[in-house]
Design a protein around this motif. Structure first.
Motif, mmCIF file in Angstrom:
data_model
loop_
_atom_site.group_PDB
_atom_site.id
_atom_site.type_symbol
_atom_site.label_atom_id
_atom_site.label_comp_id
_atom_site.label_asym_id
_atom_site.label_seq_id
_atom_site.Cartn_x
_atom_site.Cartn_y
_atom_site.Cartn_z
ATOM 1 N N LEU A 68 0.826 -1.214 0.000
ATOM 2 C CA LEU A 68 0.000 0.000 0.000
ATOM 3 C C LEU A 68 0.857 1.258 0.000
ATOM 4 C CD1 LEU A 68 -2.836 -0.968 2.504
ATOM 5 C CD2 LEU A 68 -2.985 -0.753 0.025
ATOM 6 N N TRP A 69 1.936 1.268 0.780
ATOM 7 C CA TRP A 69 2.822 2.437 0.808
ATOM 8 C C TRP A 69 3.484 2.652 -0.552
ATOM 9 C CZ3 TRP A 69 3.395 6.474 3.853
ATOM 10 C CH2 TRP A 69 2.925 6.405 5.152
ATOM 11 N N VAL A 70 3.927 1.584 -1.180
ATOM 12 C CA VAL A 70 4.569 1.723 -2.494
ATOM 13 C C VAL A 70 3.542 2.188 -3.524
ATOM 14 C CG1 VAL A 70 5.700 0.438 -4.350
ATOM 15 C CG2 VAL A 70 6.414 0.097 -1.993
ATOM 16 N N GLY A 71 2.328 1.653 -3.436
ATOM 17 C CA GLY A 71 1.277 2.100 -4.358
ATOM 18 C C GLY A 71 0.928 3.556 -4.166
ATOM 19 N N SER A 72 0.868 3.991 -2.920
ATOM 20 C CA SER A 72 0.564 5.400 -2.685
ATOM 21 C C SER A 72 1.734 6.279 -3.109
ATOM 22 C CB SER A 72 0.192 5.644 -1.226
ATOM 23 O OG SER A 72 1.296 5.463 -0.392
ATOM 24 N N SER A 73 2.964 5.742 -3.035
ATOM 25 C CA SER A 73 4.121 6.508 -3.532
ATOM 26 C C SER A 73 3.967 6.790 -5.022
ATOM 27 C CB SER A 73 5.416 5.730 -3.297
ATOM 28 O OG SER A 73 5.671 5.570 -1.949
ATOM 29 N N TRP A 74 3.446 5.819 -5.741
ATOM 30 C CA TRP A 74 3.236 6.016 -7.175
ATOM 31 C C TRP A 74 2.239 7.140 -7.428
ATOM 32 C CZ3 TRP A 74 4.964 5.741 -11.797
ATOM 33 C CH2 TRP A 74 4.108 5.855 -12.871
ATOM 34 N N PHE A 75 1.142 7.147 -6.686
ATOM 35 C CA PHE A 75 0.145 8.191 -6.888
ATOM 36 C C PHE A 75 0.651 9.557 -6.444
ATOM 37 C CE2 PHE A 75 -2.666 4.438 -6.866
ATOM 38 C CZ PHE A 75 -3.219 4.634 -8.124
ATOM 39 N N VAL A 76 1.471 9.606 -5.409
ATOM 40 C CA VAL A 76 2.066 10.881 -5.002
ATOM 41 C C VAL A 76 3.059 11.342 -6.061
ATOM 42 C CG1 VAL A 76 3.511 11.989 -3.254
ATOM 43 C CG2 VAL A 76 1.675 10.464 -2.551
ATOM 44 N N TYR A 77 3.817 10.412 -6.634
ATOM 45 C CA TYR A 77 4.749 10.750 -7.712
ATOM 46 C C TYR A 77 4.003 11.345 -8.905
ATOM 47 C CZ TYR A 77 7.762 10.081 -11.741
ATOM 48 O OH TYR A 77 8.467 10.261 -12.905
ATOM 49 N N LYS A 78 2.850 10.812 -9.215
ATOM 50 C CA LYS A 78 2.073 11.314 -10.354
ATOM 51 C C LYS A 78 1.634 12.762 -10.148
ATOM 52 C CE LYS A 78 0.089 8.802 -13.110
ATOM 53 N NZ LYS A 78 0.207 8.452 -14.495
ATOM 54 N N GLU A 79 1.574 13.209 -8.874
ATOM 55 C CA GLU A 79 1.151 14.576 -8.592
ATOM 56 C C GLU A 79 2.316 15.568 -8.563
ATOM 57 O OE1 GLU A 79 -1.982 15.679 -8.238
ATOM 58 O OE2 GLU A 79 -2.659 13.653 -8.771
#
Length: 84
Positions: A68-79
């Protein structure tokens, strides 16, 4: 935000791996016969060792939380501006 999320993801990986290794060591230590003891004797194994199924579940949830943390890192990176 992105750097903080990546740092938390890395720390979660390290702490979950350390917990999994410690749990393996505890299982090895409590499952082995006592030193200077002959295996057929009932006193060779420590009494009162409980099943560790819930601890196995905690390790599994730790690695799921890492996903979940790695997945949320991806979405934060997209922003971030790095993505554009």
């Amino acid at each position: 935000d992105f750097v903080a999320t990546v740092v938390f993801s890395f720390l979660w990986l390290v702490s979950t791996s350390a917990w999994a290794k410690a749990l393996t060591d505890v299982k090895t230590s409590t499952g082995a016969p006592l030193p200077d003891c002959h295996p057929p004797a009932p006193a060779c194994y420590p009494a009162g060792v409980t099943p560790m199924g819930s601890l196995n579940v905690s390790v599994a949830f730790g690695f799921l939380n890492l996903v979940l943390w790695v997945g949320s890192s991806w979405f934060v990176y997209k922003e971030t501006n790095l993505h554009r």
